[in-house]
Write a protein that holds these residues in place. Structure first.
Motif, PDB file in Angstrom:
ATOM      1  N   ILE A   4       0.849  -1.183   0.000  1.00  0.00           N
ATOM      2  CA  ILE A   4       0.000   0.000   0.000  1.00  0.00           C
ATOM      3  C   ILE A   4       0.889   1.238   0.000  1.00  0.00           C
ATOM      4  CG2 ILE A   4      -1.818   1.258   1.188  1.00  0.00           C
ATOM      5  CD1 ILE A   4      -2.702  -1.444   2.371  1.00  0.00           C
ATOM      6  N   SER A   6       1.126   4.788   0.451  1.00  0.00           N
ATOM      7  CA  SER A   6       0.397   5.868   1.114  1.00  0.00           C
ATOM      8  C   SER A   6       1.393   6.769   1.841  1.00  0.00           C
ATOM      9  CB  SER A   6      -0.618   5.299   2.106  1.00  0.00           C
ATOM     10  OG  SER A   6       0.046   4.653   3.166  1.00  0.00           O
ATOM     11  N   THR A  11      -2.299   5.613   7.454  1.00  0.00           N
ATOM     12  CA  THR A  11      -3.216   5.671   6.316  1.00  0.00           C
ATOM     13  C   THR A  11      -3.218   4.350   5.542  1.00  0.00           C
ATOM     14  OG1 THR A  11      -1.537   6.770   4.956  1.00  0.00           O
ATOM     15  CG2 THR A  11      -3.153   8.177   6.039  1.00  0.00           C
ATOM     16  N   PHE A  15      -6.530   2.057   4.890  1.00  0.00           N
ATOM     17  CA  PHE A  15      -6.817   1.571   3.547  1.00  0.00           C
ATOM     18  C   PHE A  15      -6.997   0.051   3.571  1.00  0.00           C
ATOM     19  CE2 PHE A  15      -5.575  -0.164  -0.534  1.00  0.00           C
ATOM     20  CZ  PHE A  15      -6.262   0.628  -1.430  1.00  0.00           C
ATOM     21  N   HIS A  19     -10.468  -2.106   2.677  1.00  0.00           N
ATOM     22  CA  HIS A  19     -10.481  -3.042   1.555  1.00  0.00           C
ATOM     23  C   HIS A  19     -10.407  -4.500   2.008  1.00  0.00           C
ATOM     24  CE1 HIS A  19      -9.663   0.743  -0.437  1.00  0.00           C
ATOM     25  NE2 HIS A  19     -10.230   0.181  -1.489  1.00  0.00           N
ATOM     26  N   ALA A  46      -2.937   4.483  -2.454  1.00  0.00           N
ATOM     27  CA  ALA A  46      -4.024   5.012  -1.633  1.00  0.00           C
ATOM     28  C   ALA A  46      -4.121   6.524  -1.849  1.00  0.00           C
ATOM     29  CB  ALA A  46      -3.757   4.700  -0.162  1.00  0.00           C
ATOM     30  N   TRP A  49      -1.093   9.270  -1.751  1.00  0.00           N
ATOM     31  CA  TRP A  49       0.134   8.481  -1.802  1.00  0.00           C
ATOM     32  C   TRP A  49       1.348   9.349  -2.112  1.00  0.00           C
ATOM     33  CZ3 TRP A  49       2.936   8.702  -6.265  1.00  0.00           C
ATOM     34  CH2 TRP A  49       2.266   9.190  -7.389  1.00  0.00           C
TER      35      TRP A  49
END
Length: 88
Positions: A4, A6, A11, A15, A19, A46, A49
């Motif tokens: 991820i 981000s 964060t 995320f 999800h 995300a 990002w």
């Protein structure tokens, strides 16, 4: 593995929860080494990002991984699409 991309771990965690990623199925893309340790990982950008403190190094590592076919899909959540390996 799902990486991820981000601005922070917090964060990335939010995320992942939104999800429904299971613990152990995702990592925060905190630096270029994360990409090297997880070949063929799927990357999720995300929201915000681009505020990641290591963005330049991460973008360079993503490009290298893409060129050597060591990157899974690249999903840009802000645009709502999957960019894929050949499109990035």
């Amino acid at each position: 593995m799902n990486l991820i991309y981000s601005r922070s771990y917090a964060t990335a965690r939010i995320f992942a929860l939104q999800h429904e990623f299971m613990p152990g199925d995702w990592q925060w893309l905190q630096d270029a080494n994360t990409i090297r340790r997880n070949p063929r990982a799927d990357v999720f950008k995300a929201p915000h990002w681009d505020a990641n403190p290591h963005r330049a190094q991460i973008d360079e590592a993503l490009e290298r991984a893409r060129k050597t076919h060591r990157l899974g899909s690249l999903n840009d959540v802000d645009s709502g699409g999957t960019l894929g390996v050949s499109s990035w």
